[in-house]
Motif scaffolding. Structure first.
Motif, PDB file in Angstrom:
ATOM      1  N   GLU A  10      49.233  22.335 -61.289  1.00 37.35           N
ATOM      2  CA  GLU A  10      48.321  23.367 -61.779  1.00 37.35           C
ATOM      3  C   GLU A  10      47.282  23.673 -60.708  1.00 37.35           C
ATOM      4  O   GLU A  10      46.701  22.774 -60.113  1.00 37.35           O
ATOM      5  CB  GLU A  10      47.634  22.888 -63.065  1.00 37.35           C
ATOM      6  N   TRP A  11      47.040  24.946 -60.484  1.00 35.40           N
ATOM      7  CA  TRP A  11      46.106  25.361 -59.439  1.00 35.40           C
ATOM      8  C   TRP A  11      44.683  25.088 -59.865  1.00 35.40           C
ATOM      9  O   TRP A  11      44.292  25.327 -61.010  1.00 35.40           O
ATOM     10  CB  TRP A  11      46.269  26.855 -59.140  1.00 35.40           C
ATOM     11  N   GLU A  12      43.892  24.549 -58.969  1.00 33.02           N
ATOM     12  CA  GLU A  12      42.467  24.313 -59.212  1.00 33.02           C
ATOM     13  C   GLU A  12      41.698  24.970 -58.091  1.00 33.02           C
ATOM     14  O   GLU A  12      42.075  24.898 -56.928  1.00 33.02           O
ATOM     15  CB  GLU A  12      42.164  22.812 -59.224  1.00 33.02           C
ATOM     16  N   ALA A  13      40.585  25.599 -58.478  1.00 33.28           N
ATOM     17  CA  ALA A  13      39.743  26.249 -57.471  1.00 33.28           C
ATOM     18  C   ALA A  13      39.149  25.183 -56.559  1.00 33.28           C
ATOM     19  O   ALA A  13      38.788  24.093 -57.009  1.00 33.28           O
ATOM     20  CB  ALA A  13      38.638  27.041 -58.144  1.00 33.28           C
ATOM     21  N   PRO A  14      39.041  25.481 -55.262  1.00 32.11           N
ATOM     22  CA  PRO A  14      38.461  24.492 -54.347  1.00 32.11           C
ATOM     23  C   PRO A  14      36.969  24.317 -54.621  1.00 32.11           C
ATOM     24  O   PRO A  14      36.278  25.253 -54.999  1.00 32.11           O
ATOM     25  CB  PRO A  14      38.696  25.098 -52.959  1.00 32.11           C
ATOM     26  N   MET A  15      36.495  23.094 -54.502  1.00 32.25           N
ATOM     27  CA  MET A  15      35.073  22.792 -54.718  1.00 32.25           C
ATOM     28  C   MET A  15      34.324  22.969 -53.403  1.00 32.25           C
ATOM     29  O   MET A  15      34.669  22.359 -52.391  1.00 32.25           O
ATOM     30  CB  MET A  15      34.897  21.355 -55.221  1.00 32.25           C
ATOM     31  N   ILE A  16      33.317  23.807 -53.434  1.00 35.50           N
ATOM     32  CA  ILE A  16      32.479  24.038 -52.264  1.00 35.50           C
ATOM     33  C   ILE A  16      31.126  23.414 -52.563  1.00 35.50           C
ATOM     34  O   ILE A  16      30.511  23.719 -53.591  1.00 35.50           O
ATOM     35  CB  ILE A  16      32.316  25.543 -51.978  1.00 35.50           C
ATOM     36  N   PRO A  17      30.631  22.516 -51.756  1.00 36.50           N
ATOM     37  CA  PRO A  17      29.346  21.880 -52.038  1.00 36.50           C
ATOM     38  C   PRO A  17      28.205  22.896 -52.026  1.00 36.50           C
ATOM     39  O   PRO A  17      28.170  23.801 -51.203  1.00 36.50           O
ATOM     40  CB  PRO A  17      29.185  20.846 -50.931  1.00 36.50           C
ATOM     41  N   ASN A  18      27.283  22.745 -52.970  1.00 34.28           N
ATOM     42  CA  ASN A  18      26.116  23.615 -53.079  1.00 34.28           C
ATOM     43  C   ASN A  18      24.885  22.787 -52.737  1.00 34.28           C
ATOM     44  O   ASN A  18      24.468  21.935 -53.527  1.00 34.28           O
ATOM     45  CB  ASN A  18      26.016  24.183 -54.488  1.00 34.28           C
ATOM     46  N   PRO A  19      24.254  23.038 -51.592  1.00 36.21           N
ATOM     47  CA  PRO A  19      23.104  22.223 -51.208  1.00 36.21           C
ATOM     48  C   PRO A  19      21.884  22.445 -52.110  1.00 36.21           C
ATOM     49  O   PRO A  19      21.004  21.592 -52.173  1.00 36.21           O
ATOM     50  CB  PRO A  19      22.813  22.663 -49.771  1.00 36.21           C
ATOM     51  N   LYS A  20      21.846  23.545 -52.853  1.00 32.18           N
ATOM     52  CA  LYS A  20      20.697  23.822 -53.725  1.00 32.18           C
ATOM     53  C   LYS A  20      20.844  23.185 -55.111  1.00 32.18           C
ATOM     54  O   LYS A  20      19.899  23.196 -55.898  1.00 32.18           O
ATOM     55  CB  LYS A  20      20.525  25.329 -53.885  1.00 32.18           C
ATOM     56  N   PHE A  21      22.002  22.628 -55.420  1.00 37.77           N
ATOM     57  CA  PHE A  21      22.234  22.037 -56.734  1.00 37.77           C
ATOM     58  C   PHE A  21      21.384  20.785 -56.905  1.00 37.77           C
ATOM     59  O   PHE A  21      21.403  19.884 -56.085  1.00 37.77           O
ATOM     60  CB  PHE A  21      23.723  21.685 -56.884  1.00 37.77           C
ATOM     61  N   LYS A  22      20.613  20.726 -58.006  1.00 35.01           N
ATOM     62  CA  LYS A  22      19.707  19.598 -58.239  1.00 35.01           C
ATOM     63  C   LYS A  22      20.103  18.813 -59.490  1.00 35.01           C
ATOM     64  O   LYS A  22      19.301  18.046 -60.008  1.00 35.01           O
ATOM     65  CB  LYS A  22      18.278  20.112 -58.394  1.00 35.01           C
TER      66      LYS A  22
END
Length: 110
Positions: A10-22
């Motif tokens: 099953e296809w999963e979207a790639p995870m891109i790190p978000n530096p602003k995520f708290k």
């Protein structure tokens, strides 16, 4: 377009790190100087209250209430008997039985 679930999974979207995520968002708690705890109703004495341990006992019941919840359309209630005598209930059923049989026969013929 060339992705095949059978071969590739099953296809999963790639995870891109978000530096602003708290982290998960939570509402801020602000102090309330007027907070007095969990609300509870005031308990006021009732001068007319009298304890009665036989409140549920009735000498004579003159009313019967029935809450009928009709789930299936076509339910018919045409005879209702409330009695404290088995013999009276049996006699009433025996008197009603011919009508019941006729209704069943008519319904079967439809």
């Amino acid at each position: 377009e060339d992705w095949d679930d059978y071969f590739d999974g099953e296809w999963e979207a790639p995870m891109i790190p978000n530096p602003k995520f708290k982290g998960e968002w939570k509402a801020k708690m602000i102090p309330n100087p007027d907070y007095k705890g969990v609300w509870a109703p005031k308990k006021i004495a009732n001068p007319d209250y009298k304890a009665d341990d036989k409140l549920y006992l009735y000498e004579d019941i003159a009313t019967v209430a029935i809450d009928w919840w009709q789930v299936k359309a076509g339910s018919i209630v045409d005879n209702l008997l409330v009695s404290d005598s088995f013999d009276d209930a049996k006699a009433a059923f025996d008197a009603y039985k011919p009508k019941l049989e006729a209704e069943k026969k008519k319904k079967a013929d439809e």
